[in-house]
Design a protein around this motif. Structure first.
Motif, PDB file in Angstrom:
ATOM      1  N   THR A   1      45.468  34.973  36.818  1.00  0.00           N
ATOM      2  CA  THR A   1      45.714  33.533  36.710  1.00  0.00           C
ATOM      3  C   THR A   1      45.357  33.032  35.310  1.00  0.00           C
ATOM      4  O   THR A   1      44.296  33.363  34.790  1.00  0.00           O
ATOM      5  CB  THR A   1      44.852  32.795  37.761  1.00  0.00           C
ATOM      6  OG1 THR A   1      45.045  33.428  39.012  1.00  0.00           O
ATOM      7  CG2 THR A   1      45.237  31.348  37.865  1.00  0.00           C
TER       8      THR A   1
ATOM      9  N   GLY B   1      34.785  40.463  33.939  1.00  0.00           N
ATOM     10  CA  GLY B   1      35.159  40.736  35.330  1.00  0.00           C
ATOM     11  C   GLY B   1      36.647  41.054  35.448  1.00  0.00           C
ATOM     12  O   GLY B   1      37.036  42.008  36.131  1.00  0.00           O
ATOM     13  N   ASN B   2      37.487  40.306  34.736  1.00  0.00           N
ATOM     14  CA  ASN B   2      38.935  40.581  34.744  1.00  0.00           C
ATOM     15  C   ASN B   2      39.200  41.969  34.168  1.00  0.00           C
ATOM     16  O   ASN B   2      40.049  42.715  34.670  1.00  0.00           O
ATOM     17  CB  ASN B   2      39.712  39.572  33.880  1.00  0.00           C
ATOM     18  CG  ASN B   2      39.612  38.144  34.370  1.00  0.00           C
ATOM     19  OD1 ASN B   2      39.439  37.224  33.586  1.00  0.00           O
ATOM     20  ND2 ASN B   2      39.709  37.944  35.680  1.00  0.00           N
TER      21      ASN B   2
ATOM     22  N   LEU C   1      32.061  42.362  39.216  1.00  0.00           N
ATOM     23  CA  LEU C   1      31.016  42.088  38.237  1.00  0.00           C
ATOM     24  C   LEU C   1      30.309  40.772  38.503  1.00  0.00           C
ATOM     25  O   LEU C   1      30.955  39.767  38.799  1.00  0.00           O
ATOM     26  CB  LEU C   1      31.626  42.006  36.834  1.00  0.00           C
ATOM     27  CG  LEU C   1      31.874  43.285  36.070  1.00  0.00           C
ATOM     28  CD1 LEU C   1      31.932  42.987  34.578  1.00  0.00           C
ATOM     29  CD2 LEU C   1      30.819  44.329  36.342  1.00  0.00           C
TER      30      LEU C   1
ATOM     31  N   MET D   1      31.213  36.983  38.699  1.00  0.00           N
ATOM     32  CA  MET D   1      31.681  36.391  37.445  1.00  0.00           C
ATOM     33  C   MET D   1      33.032  35.728  37.710  1.00  0.00           C
ATOM     34  O   MET D   1      33.965  36.377  38.172  1.00  0.00           O
ATOM     35  CB  MET D   1      31.829  37.471  36.365  1.00  0.00           C
ATOM     36  CG  MET D   1      32.165  36.885  35.003  1.00  0.00           C
ATOM     37  SD  MET D   1      32.287  38.108  33.684  1.00  0.00           S
ATOM     38  CE  MET D   1      30.598  38.618  33.456  1.00  0.00           C
TER      39      MET D   1
ATOM     40  N   LYS E   1      35.715  32.174  36.615  1.00  0.00           N
ATOM     41  CA  LYS E   1      35.999  30.944  35.881  1.00  0.00           C
ATOM     42  C   LYS E   1      35.497  29.747  36.680  1.00  0.00           C
ATOM     43  O   LYS E   1      35.017  28.778  36.125  1.00  0.00           O
ATOM     44  CB  LYS E   1      37.510  30.814  35.656  1.00  0.00           C
ATOM     45  CG  LYS E   1      38.040  31.774  34.615  1.00  0.00           C
ATOM     46  CD  LYS E   1      39.563  31.899  34.661  1.00  0.00           C
ATOM     47  CE  LYS E   1      39.990  33.202  35.273  1.00  0.00           C
ATOM     48  NZ  LYS E   1      41.395  33.568  35.117  1.00  0.00           N
TER      49      LYS E   1
HETATM   50  P1  AMP Z   1      41.719  35.772  38.634  1.00  0.00           P
HETATM   51  O1  AMP Z   1      41.287  35.395  37.268  1.00  0.00           O
HETATM   52  O2  AMP Z   1      40.889  35.165  39.716  1.00  0.00           O
HETATM   53  O3  AMP Z   1      43.189  35.586  38.805  1.00  0.00           O
HETATM   54  O4  AMP Z   1      41.450  37.320  38.765  1.00  0.00           O
HETATM   55  C1  AMP Z   1      42.286  38.252  38.161  1.00  0.00           C
HETATM   56  C2  AMP Z   1      41.861  39.635  38.500  1.00  0.00           C
HETATM   57  O5  AMP Z   1      40.549  39.894  37.970  1.00  0.00           O
HETATM   58  C3  AMP Z   1      41.771  39.918  40.002  1.00  0.00           C
HETATM   59  O6  AMP Z   1      42.347  41.180  40.260  1.00  0.00           O
HETATM   60  C4  AMP Z   1      40.326  39.909  40.313  1.00  0.00           C
HETATM   61  O7  AMP Z   1      40.004  40.790  41.359  1.00  0.00           O
HETATM   62  C5  AMP Z   1      39.707  40.395  39.003  1.00  0.00           C
HETATM   63  N1  AMP Z   1      38.389  39.798  38.871  1.00  0.00           N
HETATM   64  C6  AMP Z   1      38.099  38.497  38.678  1.00  0.00           C
HETATM   65  N2  AMP Z   1      36.767  38.304  38.612  1.00  0.00           N
HETATM   66  C7  AMP Z   1      36.205  39.509  38.797  1.00  0.00           C
HETATM   67  C8  AMP Z   1      34.867  39.982  38.863  1.00  0.00           C
HETATM   68  N3  AMP Z   1      33.829  39.164  38.716  1.00  0.00           N
HETATM   69  N4  AMP Z   1      34.660  41.305  39.063  1.00  0.00           N
HETATM   70  C9  AMP Z   1      35.705  42.150  39.218  1.00  0.00           C
HETATM   71  N5  AMP Z   1      36.970  41.774  39.167  1.00  0.00           N
HETATM   72  C10 AMP Z   1      37.229  40.465  38.975  1.00  0.00           C
END
Ligand code: AMP
Length: 439
Positions: free
Chosen positions: A11, A19-20, A195, A203, A205
């Protein structure tokens, strides 16, 4: 053998963080090496609008996340790389899926339920401050996946429910309109860590606790220094369990390095030293990528061109033809294909329909019957004086007693006697089958 399609999206609502990288980008690029896979990487910018009403941030984030994928080694020649909003077929499919999605199922989606629970806890109306985008985003996510018939979607555990929903919507659509969608499978890699952020929670946003993946060296050092720890002094034994610092280290270190770090915890390493080691470990992996990232960020027009090219090719080969099929499947069709009298398409439909006798009284007071197949009149009787006469004649014809010299009915316009015989044979067969069923 066809390749397994794997789909990964991020996103575009913030700066990519560690984390991403650990949870999505690094494993996705590692799996891209396999020969039997076809990868779809996308920037989920429509999803960003659910939570982010700051246009400049959405734009900036899109650039940052695109540059991150490229800096981390995504090969745009061998993989699909695109921006969700460059594929208008995705929101179009979202609507088609919306119309088969159970609202009750969406009521139970975690993100929506969490918002409702928060509102209830605060004594607010259930839906206070909830936009319909938050409610509907599992459908948009299903469209992201189903439009390319992705076989596998690697996600964190919190996303499992959304993949199940995508399967549910896909299945309902298939049931109603024919087999159009592959049902995606969720992939949870137990080796991929979730993470923790600066405060020890995931972790994210949303929690504002992230460490940007490409924070400059000094900033990275400062952020790591701010990670929450307990107040144990140097020399005191530290717990690895529940330590955000330790989990972050583990995500970047080899097994041996991790074991040595655990030993240092047991030996009472000071938090300052531990943070320094973590900083060095992360920076060792990130520094070469950071350089590429900065070079890419300096050329936004080139990134724009890469994304547009990816989306244009993907639309031409996949999205557009898929929506042509889906539109037709649900009945959004070219009106010029509607049959008018004598139209071949209609004739074909008529040929598929079962023949039927219809009896009626006309304006002249006489009783008639006709044999029809779909809209087509195969036989038209003369007028009989009583309904009984007409009925008896129909019964005889149904028994196959047409009579070679039958003069009490006429063939319909353009109908041959062979067609009538075939229709009657079908009629008799269907009647026999019906009787057999009853017996
Ligand atoms: P998002 O930014 O929520 O769209 O997340 C994008 C991708 O990053 C997804 O596949 C999440 O599983 C991964 N992701 C986001 N935050 C973390 C985190 N803290 N630890 C591991 N993976 C993460």
């Amino acid at each position: 053998m066809s390749k397994t399609r794997i789909l990964t999206g991020i996103t575009t609502s913030g700066t990519p963080h560690l984390g991403n990288y650990v949870g999505a980008i690094r494993p996705a690029l590692a799996s891209a090496q396999a020969a039997d896979v076809e990868n779809f990487y996308f920037l989920a910018d429509f999803h960003a609008l659910v939570k982010c009403g700051d246009p400049a941030r959405v734009q900036r984030s899109t650039l940052e996340i695109a540059a991150t994928w490229l800096a981390c080694g995504l090969d745009v020649e061998k993989n699909w790389f695109y921006r969700q909003s460059d594929i208008p077929e995705i929101p179009e499919l979202t609507w088609l899926l919306t119309c088969v999605a159970g609202k009750g199922l969406l009521n139970r989606a975690h993100a929506y339920k969490a918002a409702v629970d928060r509102n209830r806890a605060e004594g607010e109306d259930d839906d206070a401050g909830v936009n319909a985008g938050l409610f509907m985003y599992p459908v948009l996510m299903a469209a992201d996946i189903l439009i390319f018939n992705a076989n596998k979607v690697p996600v964190g555990r919190d996303q499992i429910q959304h993949i199940e929903m995508a399967r549910d919507f896909g299945q309902r659509f298939n049931h109603l309109y024919g087999e159009h969608f592959v049902l995606p499978e969720v992939v949870i890699d137990d080796n991929v860590a979730t993470l923790p952020g600066l405060d020890g929670r995931k972790m994210s946003k949303s929690y504002d606790n992230t460490i940007p993946l490409f924070a400059p060296r000094n900033e990275l050092k400062k952020l790591i220094a701010g990670i929450l720890t307990d107040s144990r002094a140097p020399g005191e034994r530290k717990d690895t369990e529940g330590s955000a610092l330790f989990q972050l280290y583990q995500a970047f270190a080899s097994k041996e390095e991790t074991a040595a770090f655990a030993q240092a915890f047991a030996d009472g390493i000071g938090w300052g030293d531990a943070k320094h080691k973590l900083f060095e470990r992360i920076d060792a992996e990130v520094a070469p990528l950071r350089e590429k990232y900065e070079a890419l960020m300096a050329k936004p027009a080139e990134i724009e061109a890469v994304l547009r090219d990816g989306a244009a090719r993907l639309r031409a080969t996949h999205a557009t033809p898929t929506l042509v099929r889906l539109r037709s499947a649900v009945g959004l069709r070219d009106l010029s294909t509607v049959a008018v009298d004598g139209d071949k398409t209609e004739a074909k439909k008529d040929a598929d329909a079962l023949p039927a006798f219809k009896q009626y009284r006309d304006a002249d007071g006489k009783f008639y019957f006709k044999l029809v197949q779909g809209e087509r009149v195969l036989l038209q009787s003369v007028g009989f004086d009583s309904p009984r006469d007409a009925g008896q004649r129909v019964a005889a014809i149904k028994q196959g007693e047409v009579g070679d010299d039958a003069s009490d009915f006429l063939l319909g316009e353009g109908v041959t006697s062979a067609e009538v015989n075939a229709a009657l044979a079908a009629f008799v067969a269907a009647a026999l089958e019906g009787e057999g069923g009853k017996a």
